[in-house]
Design an enzyme around this catalytic site. Structure first.
Site, PDB file in Angstrom:
ATOM      1  N   THR A 106      -9.872   0.544  -9.628  1.00 34.90           N
ATOM      2  CA  THR A 106      -8.834  -0.301  -9.054  1.00 34.90           C
ATOM      3  C   THR A 106      -8.829  -1.489  -9.992  1.00 34.90           C
ATOM      4  O   THR A 106      -9.698  -1.599 -10.844  1.00 34.90           O
ATOM      5  CB  THR A 106      -9.265  -0.662  -7.616  1.00 34.90           C
ATOM      6  OG1 THR A 106      -9.241   0.520  -6.819  1.00 34.90           O
ATOM      7  CG2 THR A 106      -8.399  -1.711  -6.957  1.00 34.90           C
ATOM      8  N   ARG A 141       0.847  -1.191   0.000  1.00 31.62           N
ATOM      9  CA  ARG A 141       0.000   0.000   0.000  1.00 31.62           C
ATOM     10  C   ARG A 141       0.891   1.254   0.000  1.00 31.62           C
ATOM     11  O   ARG A 141       1.970   1.254   0.613  1.00 31.62           O
ATOM     12  CB  ARG A 141      -0.851  -0.027   1.272  1.00 31.62           C
ATOM     13  CG  ARG A 141      -1.818   1.127   1.448  1.00 31.62           C
ATOM     14  CD  ARG A 141      -2.976   1.032   0.528  1.00 31.62           C
ATOM     15  NE  ARG A 141      -4.121   1.809   0.959  1.00 31.62           N
ATOM     16  CZ  ARG A 141      -5.140   2.103   0.152  1.00 31.62           C
ATOM     17  NH1 ARG A 141      -5.143   1.694  -1.111  1.00 31.62           N
ATOM     18  NH2 ARG A 141      -6.171   2.782   0.594  1.00 31.62           N
ATOM     19  N   SER A 171      -7.891   0.835   3.227  1.00 29.39           N
ATOM     20  CA  SER A 171      -8.322   0.385   1.904  1.00 29.39           C
ATOM     21  C   SER A 171      -9.514  -0.539   2.061  1.00 29.39           C
ATOM     22  O   SER A 171      -9.831  -0.997   3.164  1.00 29.39           O
ATOM     23  CB  SER A 171      -7.173  -0.372   1.239  1.00 29.39           C
ATOM     24  OG  SER A 171      -7.616  -0.964   0.029  1.00 29.39           O
ATOM     25  N   GLY A 189     -13.554  -1.440  -7.058  1.00 32.14           N
ATOM     26  CA  GLY A 189     -14.856  -0.874  -6.667  1.00 32.14           C
ATOM     27  C   GLY A 189     -14.826  -0.025  -5.413  1.00 32.14           C
ATOM     28  O   GLY A 189     -15.874   0.185  -4.796  1.00 32.14           O
TER      29      GLY A 189
END
Ligand code: GLY
Length: 579
Positions: free
Chosen positions: A389, A112, A460, A481
């Site tokens: 994404t 991340r 996230s 999404g």
């Protein structure tokens, strides 16, 4: 017979069965049910399922040449950075859940993005006390230090059979020589033109010299991106985090009010974490832990419903959807309080995935009426998260499996390219909660868990997931999404493990989404009007048929065959079986 002879006899038997070819009657044709009206792609030696076809072929080629699922996944990740700039990236970050067969272990790789050293919790809050959306979404201050290069390199170097250069080569060639624009890319670039044209570097790369759009079939080359990929091929991840690319990104930031410095780039770290494990009616689930909220809250919802006989209630019946909505309401309320970067906030994972806690919150669901979200937790308006994404799934014939979701946050990130790199920058820091946090009347510290702090990772929703049957990878799935990801993956998994659907049917059935706030359920078209009427009578507020939810890429392994499906909601995706 004495025990010595018994042991020899058993050993001979075991060896004979393991080395002799299968008898003719052991041979099985692929088994899939077409009862549901959808059929999967079938393969014998492995499979990839990817949001974009050219990158899918890159992965399939690697598997066909004997690379393992981790090699193929890394190559797909790098290729998508070229062929699917909407979300594929080396300027963003993500999460990978991988099962490593040789070590019989499953790992969760956290790559991340992280905020800069100069970040603050009220970075985007103006003097008027409001969030400056332009700063939070479309400026260099919205960019986190990218994790993708480090994450994919970590995976391939630790668990692959190829080296970084080998898995980067297809992406490099696609950037250098170009590839034919496909319909979805033509559409996405046309739609994003105003935003991408504001950045001179992005304008030059994604539109022709006369400013016109690329059409399907025309060749798109990305020279600067090719040079960046080649630098990583030659000098490894240091080229990105400490060398030329880091310097260019830091210089670009310094010249444009961005925050990321060379020191921030050098400080980036990948974490190999223990996945969040759950179980459902005999299946084991391995999924992404914090800083993603995806895995924890999907397991929380599955735990809540494990003791209900949903099969009897019926797939997408009013009774089942009522239970789904109420479980989502609870899970997303918990998420708003507790989800964040575990290095900064103690996320109560064990409590949230505890089966006793699930029983307690399941018991609070009335079966005859919808609850108000304000009954479940204090009201707070949560920021919307982006839908852009991308996910891919890979399985090989050695028992390895990879579930990978990564992103730039918005489509094409913040639309800005770091000068001279060809790399689109993410706007992932918009996933933090921006308003200054204070305990509410009940003492809840909403916002603290996910407030921006130096070198912190934003919460996230990405939910890359592997479901195990008899301790072997069975289903690999995931979706883009934004905040809806958790619910899409949850319903896809339930379609398989509860409703016994084949993977194509499980990917295709209409989905719903409720995120606690706002108190509204999005319902895809295809749910029957009778069901909608019953749900509305129960008090559910529904928004029907206005949009689609998610875009899954999934693979099931069963009895010697791989069965896969990409989501019919997406154009230009591909699932390729190796035979
Ligand atoms: N930016 C979307 C997510 O991380 O869930």
């Amino acid at each position: 017979m004495n025990s010595y002879f018994k042991i020899i006899l058993i050993t001979v038997h075991v060896i004979a069965f393991s080395i002799l070819p299968a008898k003719a009657e052991d041979y099985k044709l692929p088994q899939y049910s077409s009862r549901d009206g959808f059929v999967p792609v079938v393969g014998r030696k492995g499979m990839v399922s990817v949001r974009e076809t050219i990158a899918a072929k890159v992965g399939a080629d690697i598997l066909a040449k004997g690379g393992n699922a981790i090699d193929a996944a890394a190559a797909i990740g790098f290729a998508l950075a070229v062929t699917y700039p909407q979300a594929g990236n080396i300027g963003g970050g993500g999460f990978m859940v991988a099962h490593i067969a040789s070590e019989n272990k499953t790992v969760a790789i956290d790559y991340r993005e992280m905020s800069a050293g100069k970040a603050r919790h009220d970075l985007y809050v103006g003097k008027d006390g409001k969030v400056n959306q332009k700063l939070a979404k479309y400026s260099r201050q919205s960019t986190g230090v990218p994790g993708t290069v480090a994450g994919l390199a970590f995976a391939v170097e630790k668990y692959g059979t190829m080296n970084l250069k080998q898995v980067l080569t297809p992406a490099y060639k696609l950037a250098r020589d170009g590839f034919e624009v496909y319909t979805q890319l033509e559409v996405s670039l046309a739609r994003a033109k105003e935003r991408l044209s504001a950045d001179p570097a992005a304008l030059k790369v994604f539109y022709k010299a006369d400013g016109s759009n690329y059409k399907t079939g025309e060749v798109l080359k990305q020279k600067d991106l090719a040079n960046s990929l080649r630098a990583i091929m030659r000098k490894g991840t240091d080229a990105f985090y400490k060398g030329d690319i880091a310097k260019k990104i830091a210089a670009d930031m310094a010249a444009n009010d961005g925050l990321i410095t060379e020191e921030d780039m050098a400080a980036y770290k990948v974490y190999e974490r223990k996945p969040v494990f759950g179980s459902y009616k005999g299946y084991k689930i391995a999924t992404m832990p914090p800083p993603s909220s995806g895995g924890v809250h999907m397991i929380e919802m599955m735990n809540m419903l494990e003791n209900d006989d949903l099969k009897v209630k019926g797939h997408n019946s009013a009774a089942t959807l009522h239970l789904y909505i109420e479980s989502m309401r609870q899970a997303y309320a918990d998420r708003s309080l507790y989800a964040g970067d575990p290095a900064f906030f103690k996320v109560p994972v064990e409590h949230l995935i505890d089966k006793e806690y699930a029983k307690e919150i399941r018991a609070r669901i009335p079966m005859d009426r919808a609850r108000l979200s304000s009954e479940v937790a204090p009201t707070k308006d949560w920021l919307k998260e982006s839908m852009e994404t991308t996910h891919f799934s890979v399985m090989d014939d050695q028992g390895n499996a990879v579930s990978n979701t990564y992103t730039l946050n918005f489509g094409f990130g913040n639309g800005i390219m770091a000068a001279g790199t060809g790399i689109l920058l993410n706007n992932e820091l918009d996933d933090f909660d921006h308003l200054p946090y204070e305990p509410d009347a009940n003492g809840n510290i909403s916002g603290k868990a996910n407030a921006q702090e130096p070198h912190k990772r934003p919460r996230s929703s990405m939910t890359p997931t592997i479901v195990f049957k008899d301790d072997k990878p069975f289903l690999v799935t995931g979706s883009p999404g934004g905040g809806t990801i958790i619910n899409t993956v949850f319903q896809t998994v339930m379609n398989v493990v509860e409703f016994d659907m084949n993977v194509a049917a499980a990917s295709s059935k209409p989905r719903i989404n409720h995120q606690w706030m706002p108190d509204m359920t999005t319902v895809e078209s295809g749910v029957s009007q009778d069901t909608i009427n019953i749900l509305e009578k129960m008090g559910h507020k529904l928004n029907v048929g206005t949009r689609t939810l998610g875009s899954t890429n999934s693979i099931i392994y069963r009895d010697g065959y791989f069965y896969g499906a990409h989501d019919p909601r997406s154009m230009d995706a591909a699932t390729i079986g190796i035979n």
